[in-house]
Design a protein around this motif. Sequence first.
Motif, PDB file in Angstrom:
ATOM      1  N   LYS A  58       0.851  -1.175  -0.281  1.00  0.00           N
ATOM      2  CA  LYS A  58       0.115  -0.296   0.133  1.00  0.00           C
ATOM      3  C   LYS A  58       1.460   1.274   0.159  1.00  0.00           C
ATOM      4  N   VAL A  59       0.494   2.184  -0.636  1.00  0.00           N
ATOM      5  CA  VAL A  59       1.504   3.509  -0.679  1.00  0.00           C
ATOM      6  C   VAL A  59       0.786   4.540   0.514  1.00  0.00           C
ATOM      7  N   ALA A  60       1.758   4.252   1.448  1.00  0.00           N
ATOM      8  CA  ALA A  60       1.343   4.958   2.396  1.00  0.00           C
ATOM      9  C   ALA A  60       1.112   7.171   3.088  1.00  0.00           C
ATOM     10  N   ARG A  61       2.359   6.980   1.426  1.00  0.00           N
ATOM     11  CA  ARG A  61       2.946   8.338   1.437  1.00  0.00           C
ATOM     12  C   ARG A  61       3.516   8.344   0.556  1.00  0.00           C
ATOM     13  N   ILE A  62       3.796  10.027  -0.024  1.00  0.00           N
ATOM     14  CA  ILE A  62       4.514  10.088  -0.957  1.00  0.00           C
ATOM     15  C   ILE A  62       5.686  11.550  -0.503  1.00  0.00           C
ATOM     16  N   GLU A  63       6.872  11.269  -0.651  1.00  0.00           N
ATOM     17  CA  GLU A  63       8.024  12.080  -0.370  1.00  0.00           C
ATOM     18  C   GLU A  63       8.207  12.857  -1.089  1.00  0.00           C
ATOM     19  N   GLN A  64       8.997  13.987  -1.125  1.00  0.00           N
ATOM     20  CA  GLN A  64      10.654  14.395  -2.175  1.00  0.00           C
ATOM     21  C   GLN A  64      11.209  13.898  -1.216  1.00  0.00           C
ATOM     22  N   ASP A  65      12.874  13.639  -2.794  1.00  0.00           N
ATOM     23  CA  ASP A  65      14.182  13.262  -1.816  1.00  0.00           C
ATOM     24  C   ASP A  65      14.716  14.203  -1.415  1.00  0.00           C
ATOM     25  N   PRO A  66      15.236  14.813  -0.455  1.00  0.00           N
ATOM     26  CA  PRO A  66      15.553  15.333   0.483  1.00  0.00           C
ATOM     27  C   PRO A  66      16.909  16.050  -0.198  1.00  0.00           C
ATOM     28  N   ILE A  67      17.583  15.095  -0.926  1.00  0.00           N
ATOM     29  CA  ILE A  67      18.486  14.889  -1.288  1.00  0.00           C
ATOM     30  C   ILE A  67      18.592  15.723  -2.970  1.00  0.00           C
ATOM     31  N   ASN A  68      18.310  15.345  -3.856  1.00  0.00           N
ATOM     32  CA  ASN A  68      17.469  15.426  -5.421  1.00  0.00           C
ATOM     33  C   ASN A  68      16.382  15.628  -5.066  1.00  0.00           C
ATOM     34  N   PRO A  69      15.949  16.531  -5.661  1.00  0.00           N
ATOM     35  CA  PRO A  69      14.402  17.472  -5.856  1.00  0.00           C
ATOM     36  C   PRO A  69      13.847  17.426  -7.184  1.00  0.00           C
ATOM     37  N   SER A  70      14.355  16.050  -7.860  1.00  0.00           N
ATOM     38  CA  SER A  70      13.436  15.830  -9.159  1.00  0.00           C
ATOM     39  C   SER A  70      13.309  14.180  -9.068  1.00  0.00           C
ATOM     40  N   MET A  71      13.418  13.665  -7.271  1.00  0.00           N
ATOM     41  CA  MET A  71      12.871  12.252  -7.157  1.00  0.00           C
ATOM     42  C   MET A  71      12.563  12.716  -6.450  1.00  0.00           C
ATOM     43  N   PHE A  72      11.454  11.519  -5.881  1.00  0.00           N
ATOM     44  CA  PHE A  72      10.874  11.218  -4.496  1.00  0.00           C
ATOM     45  C   PHE A  72      10.128   9.872  -4.021  1.00  0.00           C
ATOM     46  N   TYR A  73       9.894   9.335  -3.240  1.00  0.00           N
ATOM     47  CA  TYR A  73       9.575   8.285  -2.659  1.00  0.00           C
ATOM     48  C   TYR A  73       8.376   8.263  -2.397  1.00  0.00           C
ATOM     49  N   ALA A  74       7.448   6.991  -3.490  1.00  0.00           N
ATOM     50  CA  ALA A  74       6.285   6.118  -2.432  1.00  0.00           C
ATOM     51  C   ALA A  74       6.820   5.171  -1.486  1.00  0.00           C
ATOM     52  N   ARG A  75       6.050   5.888   0.124  1.00  0.00           N
ATOM     53  CA  ARG A  75       6.492   4.942   0.955  1.00  0.00           C
ATOM     54  C   ARG A  75       5.495   3.423   0.920  1.00  0.00           C
ATOM     55  N   TYR A  76       6.136   2.437   1.254  1.00  0.00           N
ATOM     56  CA  TYR A  76       4.937   1.478   1.402  1.00  0.00           C
ATOM     57  C   TYR A  76       4.527   1.370   3.231  1.00  0.00           C
TER      58      TYR A  76
END
Length: 303
Positions: A58-76
């Motif tokens: 389940k995709v619990a939340r989405i966060e922007q990568d703090p190191i690379n703003p062009s990348m994101f994380y889908a947290r499970y």
Amino acid sequence: MKAVFDTKPTSIYDDLQTEHYQFPRRYLNIVQRCENDWVVLRRPRADGGNLSYFAVAKVARIEQDPINPSMFYARYADYLQFDDPVPWRVEGRYAEEELRNIPQTQVGVYLRGRSVRRLSDEDFAALVASGLHRALSNTQSSGLLEGPLENITKALTSGLPEERDRKVKLVLTSRVVREANFRDLVCNAYEGRCAITGLYLADHAGNLEVQGAHIWAVADGGPDMIQNGIALTATVHWLFDRHLISLSDNYELLIADGKIPLAFRKFFGDPSKRIALPKREADRPHPGYIAKHRALFLAKNRE
């Protein structure tokens, strides 16, 4: 919205199979539509993959990568590995509607640059039914799904959309199904033998005595994944859960002083030797989970 996430062990992205999926900005719109919904993880052909679907999360939340703003994380949340990988195509029929709607010769081209793609609710339900077939078969008596389950796929995918979605969610969040799935994966990896005593016990029907033990307890946040499991006979499982035994980083047995009778300790064999482990290295206990268990073992035995 449901989706497929393609991922592999040697990905150039910072993927952690059970916890998060890293993706570039071009996928942000579709991943945002998946928030608070479920996705299926698929391993592509690259890196020796078999083009199969191997888990849901389940995709619990989405966060922007703090190191690379062009990348994101889908947290499970609620990661769940399938009993067996589900092929992406069976008898020429693809598991994804989008792939079925294009000429077969164009599928490879279509998938380029589409590591994240929409998955219909109907196809998602069918993948869950196939991927958790053994766990669902082993829990028929629980009454989780109403009616006979001669055809598990039909039982899980039939009915009105609202009813189908309710049943799928029930299956994916059920502790009964998750425990059955976890035990099946762990006990198969250890070939039905206790990792510590080496005992293999089965009844006349072939039912195994060995149990799947969580290393990092689910109640404390541990996941239902094979690397957080170890196959143990019932009494040894009891000792392990109560931190009377634990493991070193080298998979050697640690035993609480004076807490286990010598008559029983003889079943452990030489504690300085490594316990029996699954043949596949990927199925072996994760060092991080062992460290969590050992920390509690040490704390309790200092009291």
